[in-house]
Scaffold this motif. Structure first.
Motif, mmCIF file in Angstrom:
data_model
loop_
_atom_site.group_PDB
_atom_site.id
_atom_site.type_symbol
_atom_site.label_atom_id
_atom_site.label_comp_id
_atom_site.label_asym_id
_atom_site.label_seq_id
_atom_site.Cartn_x
_atom_site.Cartn_y
_atom_site.Cartn_z
ATOM 1 N N PRO A 4 -23.330 12.291 34.880
ATOM 2 C CA PRO A 4 -24.126 11.071 34.821
ATOM 3 C C PRO A 4 -25.619 11.234 35.051
ATOM 4 N N LEU A 5 -26.059 12.342 35.644
ATOM 5 C CA LEU A 5 -27.474 12.486 35.993
ATOM 6 C C LEU A 5 -28.215 13.200 34.872
ATOM 7 N N PHE A 6 -29.272 12.576 34.345
ATOM 8 C CA PHE A 6 -30.045 13.145 33.258
ATOM 9 C C PHE A 6 -31.520 13.241 33.665
ATOM 10 N N PRO A 7 -31.952 14.402 34.192
ATOM 11 C CA PRO A 7 -33.387 14.563 34.460
ATOM 12 C C PRO A 7 -34.115 14.704 33.125
ATOM 13 N N LEU A 8 -35.115 13.900 32.890
ATOM 14 C CA LEU A 8 -35.798 13.894 31.600
ATOM 15 C C LEU A 8 -37.115 14.643 31.686
ATOM 16 N N ALA A 9 -37.465 15.323 30.594
ATOM 17 C CA ALA A 9 -38.747 16.026 30.517
ATOM 18 C C ALA A 9 -39.879 14.999 30.451
ATOM 19 N N GLY A 10 -41.103 15.444 30.768
ATOM 20 C CA GLY A 10 -42.251 14.548 30.860
ATOM 21 C C GLY A 10 -42.425 13.582 29.709
ATOM 22 N N PRO A 11 -42.595 14.071 28.453
ATOM 23 C CA PRO A 11 -42.824 13.153 27.325
ATOM 24 C C PRO A 11 -41.664 12.191 27.108
ATOM 25 N N VAL A 12 -40.435 12.682 27.228
ATOM 26 C CA VAL A 12 -39.262 11.827 27.031
ATOM 27 C C VAL A 12 -39.183 10.781 28.135
ATOM 28 N N SER A 13 -39.463 11.202 29.356
ATOM 29 C CA SER A 13 -39.434 10.270 30.480
ATOM 30 C C SER A 13 -40.450 9.152 30.289
ATOM 31 N N ARG A 14 -41.644 9.512 29.805
ATOM 32 C CA ARG A 14 -42.682 8.498 29.581
ATOM 33 C C ARG A 14 -42.277 7.543 28.462
ATOM 34 N N THR A 15 -41.661 8.080 27.417
ATOM 35 C CA THR A 15 -41.195 7.232 26.320
ATOM 36 C C THR A 15 -40.141 6.255 26.806
ATOM 37 N N ARG A 67 -29.892 13.138 23.083
ATOM 38 C CA ARG A 67 -30.559 14.294 22.479
ATOM 39 C C ARG A 67 -30.942 15.326 23.538
ATOM 40 N N GLU A 68 -31.492 14.855 24.644
ATOM 41 C CA GLU A 68 -31.852 15.776 25.727
ATOM 42 C C GLU A 68 -30.613 16.455 26.305
ATOM 43 N N TYR A 69 -29.549 15.685 26.415
ATOM 44 C CA TYR A 69 -28.287 16.229 26.924
ATOM 45 C C TYR A 69 -27.791 17.347 26.017
ATOM 46 N N ALA A 70 -27.785 17.088 24.698
ATOM 47 C CA ALA A 70 -27.297 18.080 23.739
ATOM 48 C C ALA A 70 -28.192 19.313 23.725
ATOM 49 N N LYS A 71 -29.511 19.097 23.898
ATOM 50 C CA LYS A 71 -30.464 20.194 23.865
ATOM 51 C C LYS A 71 -30.220 21.189 25.004
#
Length: 296
Positions: free
Chosen positions: A127-138, A174-178
């Protein structure tokens, strides 16, 4: 608290508007939730600060930019860790994100597979998805727009809310799959030796009762981590591997021993002759009796 029998079970029909089963809210105050579950999906975004999420008895610490997606019917609670924090929460049903823009069910417009990371069996949930900077901002900007549309309720706001929510889920997916292949490789490399140890144990103790929990203690891995790593190292689930070893040992006995079929089944760890016959057929393609006749 981890006893689900003493916890609340929230229902979408009591929480969400059936005509538009979605809501978004911001939490900036200190809080501690009671342990509960619900029959709808919940998404948390940590806009500022951090919080603690007790998910089915496992504790996660969420930091600014993290997303936490909860599928239906799992127990959890959220508590804040500091005074300076802002959490964004979204509640919505599965049907809400799998309907077309006119409100009808659609199997063509949206591919349900894109939310696979969120709607899975309990032992597979990540359940936990840490997002990268650009994705998090989006994601943060999309959430702000959802909040403004939801509160303002201008004409067609429902379409914008749903479109942004779908985009958020797609970005997370997408981030999860990456990252999943890289994580799997790291897990395999780190715990390969532990898996080999388990294989050696099964090769020796195949005739005894072998429990997954015992293997987890041996390798010091949680059941979900152990299952993931074992499958990627061996190509089989743990249960499949144990069955495979037992069938291979049974084939040896069928070739050189005159014991009865049921006696051989017991000797290699099967307590039920019918189950032995079923597993043997699945592995070999023919029954134990037929196999014995071919090697006589």
């Amino acid at each position: 608290m981890s006893d689900s029998s003493k916890s609340m079970n929230l229902r979408a029909k009591d929480i969400l508007d059936p005509r538009f089963p979605f809501k978004i809210y911001s939490i900036a105050h200190k809080m501690t939730q009671e342990y509960h579950s619900h029959d709808y999906i919940q998404l948390w975004y940590v806009k500022k600060g951090q919080c603690v999420h007790n998910f089915n008895g496992t504790i996660y610490t969420l930091h600014s930019g993290d997303v936490f997606v909860l599928p239906p019917r799992v127990f959890h609670s959220v508590s804040t860790m500091d005074e300076d924090r802002v959490l964004i929460g979204l509640d919505f049903t599965e049907a809400f994100i799998n309907e077309d823009m006119t409100g009808g069910k659609s199997s063509d417009l949206f591919d349900y597979a894109y939310i696979e990371p969120f709607i899975v069996k309990l032992d597979e949930i990540k359940p936990l998805f840490p997002l990268a900077g650009p994705v998090s901002r989006t994601v943060a900007l999309l959430l702000e727009e959802i909040m403004a549309e939801y509160e303002g309720k201008a004409p067609h706001y429902q379409l914008i809310v749903k479109a942004n929510l779908l985009k958020i889920l797609a970005l997370i997916s997408r981030e999860y799959a990456k990252g999943i292949d890289q994580k799997k490789k790291a897990l395999v490399d780190r715990y390969k030796t532990a898996v080999f140890q388990v294989q050696e144990y099964v090769d020796v103790h195949y005739a005894e009762k072998i429990y997954l929990e015992e293997m987890c203690r041996m390798t010091m891995l949680s059941p979900s981590y152990f299952s993931d790593v074992f499958k990627h190292v061996t190509g089989r689930t743990f249960t499949e591997y144990v069955s495979h070893v037992r069938v291979e040992k049974a084939k040896e006995l069928l070739r050189r021993d005159d014991k009865s079929i049921s006696g051989i089944a017991y000797a290699v760890g099967f307590s039920d002759n019918a189950h032995f016959d079923k597993v043997f057929k699945r592995e070999v393609g023919i029954s134990p009796l037929q196999y014995r006749k071919t090697v006589e």
